[in-house]
Design an enzyme around this catalytic site. Structure first.
Site, short mmCIF file in Angstrom:
data_model
loop_
_atom_site.label_atom_id
_atom_site.label_comp_id
_atom_site.label_asym_id
_atom_site.label_seq_id
_atom_site.Cartn_x
_atom_site.Cartn_y
_atom_site.Cartn_z
CG ASP A 180 -2.09 0.89 1.16
OD1 ASP A 180 -2.33 1.44 0.07
OD2 ASP A 180 -2.78 1.05 2.18
CG HIS A 181 -0.61 4.94 0.79
ND1 HIS A 181 -0.93 6.15 0.22
CD2 HIS A 181 -1.74 4.48 1.35
CE1 HIS A 181 -2.21 6.41 0.43
NE2 HIS A 181 -2.74 5.41 1.10
CD GLU A 294 -6.41 1.07 -4.39
OE1 GLU A 294 -7.11 0.04 -4.49
OE2 GLU A 294 -6.31 1.73 -3.35
CE LYS A 336 -4.83 7.61 7.75
NZ LYS A 336 -4.91 6.77 6.57
CG HIS A 369 -7.09 4.69 0.10
ND1 HIS A 369 -5.73 4.65 0.17
CD2 HIS A 369 -7.44 3.93 -0.96
CE1 HIS A 369 -5.26 3.91 -0.82
NE2 HIS A 369 -6.28 3.46 -1.53
ZN LIG Z 1 -4.82 5.79 1.53
#
Ligand SMILES: [Zn+2]
Length: 516
Positions: A180-181, A294, A336, A369
């Site tokens: 991810d990221h 992605e 978050k 996300h």
């Molecule tokens: Zn994200």
């Protein structure tokens, strides 16, 4: 692509005769859900005083199988077996034989990624998926490089923990693995080598905020200075191609005038160049192995306008990039570990068009996300994407670990809470959070019985969420961990408590997306 159901890959009859004999005679405490068999042998996870171990019993005339695994060989009545630790080599060998444990590209429908910072959450995630029903394809191994750095874990460790967790849970329904990221080519190389199959490229550092803040002269200068060669384009040809062009997005016109094009190109032009270079590197390192790409621009300061989404998608396509999902930055705040903050009607109006763009210009999935705990938008997101969605959660599983801790080990939880409050003002820097230490309950005013309630407090929740790296890596002078070792031991000693917390929490995330 074909994703097998749990039933079609169950791998034979579960625990066979030879395994039953070894288990009877050895007295190992085994986890029945993990039992799996192929023509080559049988596997089960057992609990020993030293922790989880893999028990391998080869089929008759397949004794060579044991050579593929690390561990201690023994035999009972002439039947050989091996008991091995959960090492990277054993995880790799297990994936070779139990193919359903091997990450693969996701199917086209609904999918969900579960970040797991402690590496112990997969059995609870599997339970939640089963309880939610539907056919949501899971990503159990999902971690950003930032999280790996902060938790001191390697890409291989993240992937292998998901292998062991899926094996323990008897999850045979297939899974993806999301690096991810990703921000650099070196990140891609490392994660591809570890066996990841989904690569989330985050070009956020290349998104130019001047597009939303700058005046006309500044925008024009920024347009002139775009890296046209790397866009494999020129200002004149981009203008000719896009100014005045209207895209029909399910009956809604999204069109570029000169101003909209300059703004979109300034904002996302360098990001497109970066994604293209990263994608080409990814194709090279995967060497023909299938993968999901992605593209995520969710962590930028300003929302992705619809015309900007169209620009990004059409330009990436022109440059030959193929992706499975895209994460725009939506309106409102995605902080978050807490619910959506903003106007729900405005979110729906914005999201609906992004979903339609993804169907028209792809189809590809919309990726949500910071998807943890956004309960108030799940129905809208499920409805408008018509199943073409990837829900991505990261830190909420860590918060559930803390909830389990608050119940089972209040002293340790309290110490973590006190420490997290001290760390918060430094650690929050790279996150979108608005909690304040002053807004969170004072530790001294919370009784042991009330500690789990801190997980329902907005401020305490964000404070605990963003300080995970400091909490997990805090060390004494002798190198032992202040909290992490005891936290892991507690979760391993009470797996039921953690799994129950995860199931209860994630069913609420998954149900709105199940069966659509
Ligand atoms: Zn994200």
């Amino acid at each position: 692509m074909h994703v097998t159901t749990e039933a079609d890959e169950r791998g034979g009859a579960g625990r066979g005769q030879r395994m039953a004999e070894v288990l009877d005679r050895s007295g190992f405490l085994f986890l029945p859900a993990s039992a799996a068999a192929t023509d080559a042998g049988e596997w089960v996870m057992v609990r020993t005083p030293a922790g989880r171990r893999l028990l391998v019993v080869p089929a008759p005339a397949q004794t060579a199988l044991l050579g593929e695994f690390e561990g201690k060989r023994s035999e009972h009545g002439g039947a050989p077996f091996l008991i091995g630790p959960p090492t990277a080599a054993n995880a790799a060998a297990l994936r070779r034989h139990l193919r359903w444990l091997e990450p693969r590209p996701l199917p086209h429908g609904t999918s969900a990624g579960f970040g797991d910072r402690l590496g112990l959450a997969t059995p609870g995630h599997a339970r939640a998926l089963r309880a939610a029903g539907g056919s949501i394809a899971p990503v159990f191994a999902q971690q950003s490089i930032r999280e790996m750095t902060r938790t001191g874990r390697s890409p291989q460790a993240v992937l292998d923990d998901a292998t062991w967790g899926s094996f323990e849970a008897g999850w045979t329904g297939g899974q993806g693995a999301d690096a991810d990221h990703l921000k650099t080519a070196a990140d891609i190389t490392a994660c591809a080598a570890a066996g990841f199959t989904m690569f989330t490229i985050d070009p956020g550092e290349h998104v130019d905020p001047r597009a939303d803040a700058g005046g006309p002269a500044e925008l024009q200068a920024a347009w002139d200075a775009l890296p046209w060669d790397r866009l494999e384009d020129s200002a004149a040809s981009m203008r000719a191609r896009l100014v005045g062009r209207a895209f029909d997005i399910e009956g809604q016109r999204v069109s570029f005038d000169e101003g909209a094009l300059v703004k979109a190109a300034v904002k996302y032009g360098r990001a497109i160049v970066h994604v293209t270079a990263m994608y080409r590197h990814l194709c090279d390192v995967m060497g023909g192995r299938p993968f999901d790409l992605e593209v995520s621009v969710d962590e930028t300061d300003t929302p992705t306008a619809h015309v900007e989404h169209v620009f990004v998608a059409s330009e990436l396509r022109r440059l030959g990039v193929r992706w499975a999902s895209l994460a725009p930055r939506f309106v409102g705040r995605f902080e978050k570990g807490v619910d959506y903050i903003g106007d729900l009607a405005a979110f729906e109006a914005d999201f609906r068009v992004h979903a339609a763009i993804a169907r028209t210009l792809g189809p590809y999935k919309i990726s949500l996300h910071s998807g943890s705990d956004k309960f108030s938008i799940y129905d809208v997101a499920a409805q408008h994407t018509r199943g073409l969605i990837h829900l991505k959660t990261a830190g909420t599983s860590y918060l559930e670990a803390l909830r389990a801790l608050a119940r089972s080990a209040p002293r340790l939880f309290r110490a973590i809470y006190v420490f997290a409050r001290e760390r918060y003002d430094q650690d929050r820097a790279s996150y979108h959070v608005s909690a304040t230490v002053a807004g969170a309950p004072e530790p001294a005013q919370v009784s042991d019985a009330e500690l789990p309630d801190l997980l329902e407090d907005f401020h305490a929740r964000e404070i605990l969420h963003v300080t995970f790296g400091s909490v997990l890596t805090a060390s004494h002078a002798d190198g032992t961990r202040v909290f992490a070792d005891d936290l892991r031991s507690m979760l391993q000693a009470h797996p039921e408590v953690y799994q129950e917390c995860l199931e209860r929490h994630f069913v609420r995330h998954l149900r709105p997306f199940a069966g659509r």
